[in-house]
Write an enzyme that holds these catalytic residues in place. Structure first.
Site, PDB file in Angstrom:
ATOM      1  CD  GLN A 434      -2.917   1.328   0.544  1.00 59.46           C
ATOM      2  OE1 GLN A 434      -3.504   0.309   0.224  1.00 59.46           O
ATOM      3  NE2 GLN A 434      -3.273   2.526   0.114  1.00 59.46           N
ATOM      4  CG  ASP A 551       8.872   9.405  -1.652  1.00 58.23           C
ATOM      5  OD1 ASP A 551       9.432   9.591  -0.553  1.00 58.23           O
ATOM      6  OD2 ASP A 551       7.830   8.742  -1.765  1.00 58.23           O
TER       7      ASP A 551
END
Length: 739
Positions: A434, A551
């Site tokens: 997720q 990121d």
């Protein structure tokens, strides 16, 4: 065997092969044993006062002793050890924060705990189980660290080494217990209702009293059970065939009785008969194809391998080609008949049920009208240029700072229905993880190709922007160290991205998992670091677009079959124009611990902010520890602070993961730590570019500058700060969003 009067092992009270200890209530015993049909010696825990030997835990399961000269002891550094006759370590609790005067005690629960001299538990067998699940033990998963406590089967009844099966609790959309072989489910319990697992018919409110499933946060939690009458002996065991059973001790008969099993029949095995197959344990063979279907692989089916499932004998009318000359017979339905065997029906009898025929005719007629209207609309859309078949076109979409080029990209378009089939309707068993974008599922296309499907979560505030951003950015990139985007799907509110499937998942699943860390020797870690660097260099300098990832972290580095790294998740990435070196944002997105200080506090990002993230990754890979794992340590705010402190004190070798055999590579590893410290310096101007980083890593002759104090540690003194000044100290107001 001589049983000692104590339940504790200390440095001055070791246990030899002829000795053992028992828990204070005499329920469990710890000592040396040999499984049936072998003379190999293992250290284990078993039930005391029960005929035979029911072993519930094994220490040196993968490295047996070949004679009776072994010893169990606590070392001077506080670790529990199993030694052979030559005093060589064959098993260790492998605790890095142990201390002198530690002791190991066998508790009445069957848990072997190692405590330091302050009474703090630093290791326990309940958190390192083998194949048995005892009362008060917890099978758990920690989504933040990737740590999983699961049962792992013996290889055979005579060999306790790691077998083919493991059992664990999964916290996805629903909580379930799985037995798996590799990544393939063999059995699952069905969802937890709050009292029972609904897939276990034998469960009722009195069954396994005290059974609890606790979800602590998203994706994390544990399962445990207790007995109201603790004098009754009961436990679960995952045997070498992958069958999970509950066993209760029957005192009158002096034997273990199996009160429940995950495979009472062959049909309890997950997917036993494959797609469109029906399983009946009373039949021989147990598998048959549904009416109208036949085995997909006849030879395998006849040989007893039913996993290939079944396929239609005759295509549906909508699948048949009218030009083939085949008679266009009407497709019909079968009505279940309780008087016939399971899976067999009979065609609706028009003469006996005229009302049903009329109703079906009306429904079919309505469907045909709707289909005709749909295809008419599609024809109009196509000829008006509203849609290009099989391609997804994003025109004049700008997701980069001002003055950057407008991007147009095209990708193969997947049909949503085909992705539903590939992922078994996005079943939780296929869920890989997720992210901020949404869940990711494993799928298998009709041609057998494995894929990873990222589905936009409708509740995600950032999801749509990330979806569009990732499509634009990654569709233009091709590099062996970047994950490959195969296509996308946009249908109604559904938006999905389809990637190549990488079987070893993400780097953090290996790097921070105590069971998988040992698979990452220095050469594999070196290859991973270099691969990430090459991918980053491609993004910054060698691709047709200049990309700042924003990121970069361990969970966004995926590993292929050979553990080669691939950078993924470009939802936060930004495109730079040719003359841009940095940009500003009022919306800071990323992951704490990896964000450069100028980005986290001022919203400024550049190649150097990616270099900072790369430096954090490098130090994490060398040390085997998360940057954020030091928050409880007052002496070091982070891994960066710990590395800086060790560097200044001349103890930098303590930073190296003890699982790395580094004697042959010590000079090389120290050089890489040096480079890592250069990457995480506080001021962006002090950090090297990725090109320079790779040059320093691969050249033994290059002279390395002395690193300055990293970011997010104690501030340097004023004189050092002035000498390092290279950026504006006026902070802008930003919105910080952690991930």
């Amino acid at each position: 065997m001589f049983v000692t009067a104590i339940d504790t092992i200390t440095p001055s009270q070791p246990i030899t092969d002829l000795q053992s200890i028992t828990s204070s209530n005499k329920t469990f015993r710890l000592g040396f044993f040999s499984p049936e049909n072998t003379t190999n010696r293992y250290v284990g825990i078993w039930y005391n006062n029960i005929p035979g030997r029911t072993v519930v835990w094994v220490a040196n399961r993968n490295r047996p002793l070949v004679d009776s000269s072994g010893t169990i002891t606590v070392s001077e550094d506080g670790n529990l050890l199993v030694l052979n006759g030559q005093k060589e370590i064959v098993w260790s609790s492998n605790v890095s924060n142990s201390g002198a005067n530690s002791s190991a005690q066998l508790l009445d629960s069957g848990n072997l705990v190692l405590e330091d001299n302050s009474g703090r538990t630093i290791w326990e067998s309940f958190r390192n189980p083998t194949d048995s699940f005892l009362p008060r033990m917890k099978l758990s998963v920690d989504a933040s660290t990737g740590e999983r406590i699961s049962l792992k089967s013996w290889k055979t009844p005579s060999d306790p080494s790691l077998g083919s099966f493991y059992a664990e609790i999964k916290f996805l959309a629903i909580s379930e217990v799985y037995v798996l072989s590799g990544n393939r489910p063999r059995w699952r319990s069905g969802p937890w209702s709050g009292q029972v697992f609904i897939g276990i018919p034998q469960m009722n409110n009195e069954y396994l009293d005290g059974f609890r499933v606790v979800e602590e946060e998203e994706g994390s939690g544990y399962i445990t059970f207790t007995k109201a009458d603790q004098s009754l002996l009961t436990y679960f065991v995952l045997n070498h065939n992958g069958i999970l059973t509950q066993k209760d001790w029957i005192e009158d008969r002096e034997e273990w009785a199996v009160s429940w099993s995950s495979a009472e029949t062959e049909c309890d095995v997950y997917g036993k008969c494959g797609q469109f197959g029906s399983c009946n344990s009373k039949d021989s063979p147990v598998c048959s194809c549904l009416r109208g279907f036949e085995p997909k692989h006849v030879e395998e089916w006849n040989g007893g391998n039913f996993t290939g499932g079944c396929v239609r004998r005759t295509p549906l009318q909508c699948e048949r080609n009218g030009s083939s000359g085949q008679e266009n017979k009407k497709d019909g339905f079968f009505e279940a008949n309780d008087n016939e065997s399971a899976g067999v029906g009979r065609v609706v009898d028009k003469s006996r049920n005229l009302n049903a025929v009329i109703a079906i005719s009306v429904i079919v007629g309505s469907i045909m009208i709707a289909v005709c209207m749909y295809f008419s609309w599609m024809w109009m859309v196509k000829h008006r240029g509203m849609k290009k078949k099989n391609w997804f076109n994003i025109e004049r979409l700008s997701l980069s700072p001002k003055n950057s080029p407008e991007i147009t990209c095209e990708l193969p378009l997947f049909n949503f229905a085909s992705l539903e089939i590939a992922t078994n309707n996005f079943h939780v068993a296929n869920r890989l993880g997720q992210g901020g974008f949404g869940p990711v599922y494993k799928g298998i296309l009709a041609d057998g190709q494995e894929i990873a499907v990222k589905r936009l979560s409708r509740s995600s505030g950032q999801g749509l922007e990330q979806f569009m951003n990732e499509v634009v950015v990654i569709s233009k990139l091709q590099h062996r160290n970047l994950v490959r985007l195969l296509g996308c799907c946009v249908e109604g509110e559904e938006k999905l991205l389809v990637y190549e499937y990488l079987p070893n998942k993400s780097l953090d699943a290996f790097l921070f998992d105590p069971h998988k860390q040992e698979l990452l020797d220095w050469r594999k870690r070196l290859n991973i670091i270099e691969g990430i660097g090459r991918g980053l260099l491609y993004l910054h300098r060698d691709s047709r677009l200049r990309i700042i990832h924003r990121d970069l972290k361990a969970s966004n580095i995926l590993l292929d079959q050979e553990l080669n790294p691939k950078i993924s998740d470009f939802g936060m990435a930004r495109i730079f124009a040719g003359n841009e070196d940095q940009a500003n944002t009022r919306r800071v997105v990323g992951t704490y611990g990896y964000m450069a200080p100028e980005y986290a506090m001022e919203g400024r990002f550049s190649e150097k902010s990616d270099v900072f993230s790369f430096g954090v990754l490098l130090l994490e890979i060398v040390s085997g520890r998360r940057n954020t794992s030091f928050y409880s340590d007052e002496r070091s705010l982070s891994l960066l602070g710990h590395a800086w402190k060790s560097w200044n004190e001349g103890n930098i070798l303590t930073l190296i993961d003890p699982r790395i055999s580094c004697e042959d590579f010590q000079t090389e590893i120290l050089r890489w730590i040096h480079v890592g410290l250069l990457c995480v310096q506080e001021f962006a101007t002090d950090r090297p570019t990725v090109y320079t980083v790779l040059s320093m890593l691969t050249s033994e002759t290059a002279n390395l500058a002395k690193p300055k104090q990293p970011a997010f540690t104690q501030r340097p003194d004023s004189s050092e700060a002035q000498s390092s000044q290279g950026s504006n100290n006026i902070f802008s107001i930003t919105v910080v969003e952690g991930r």
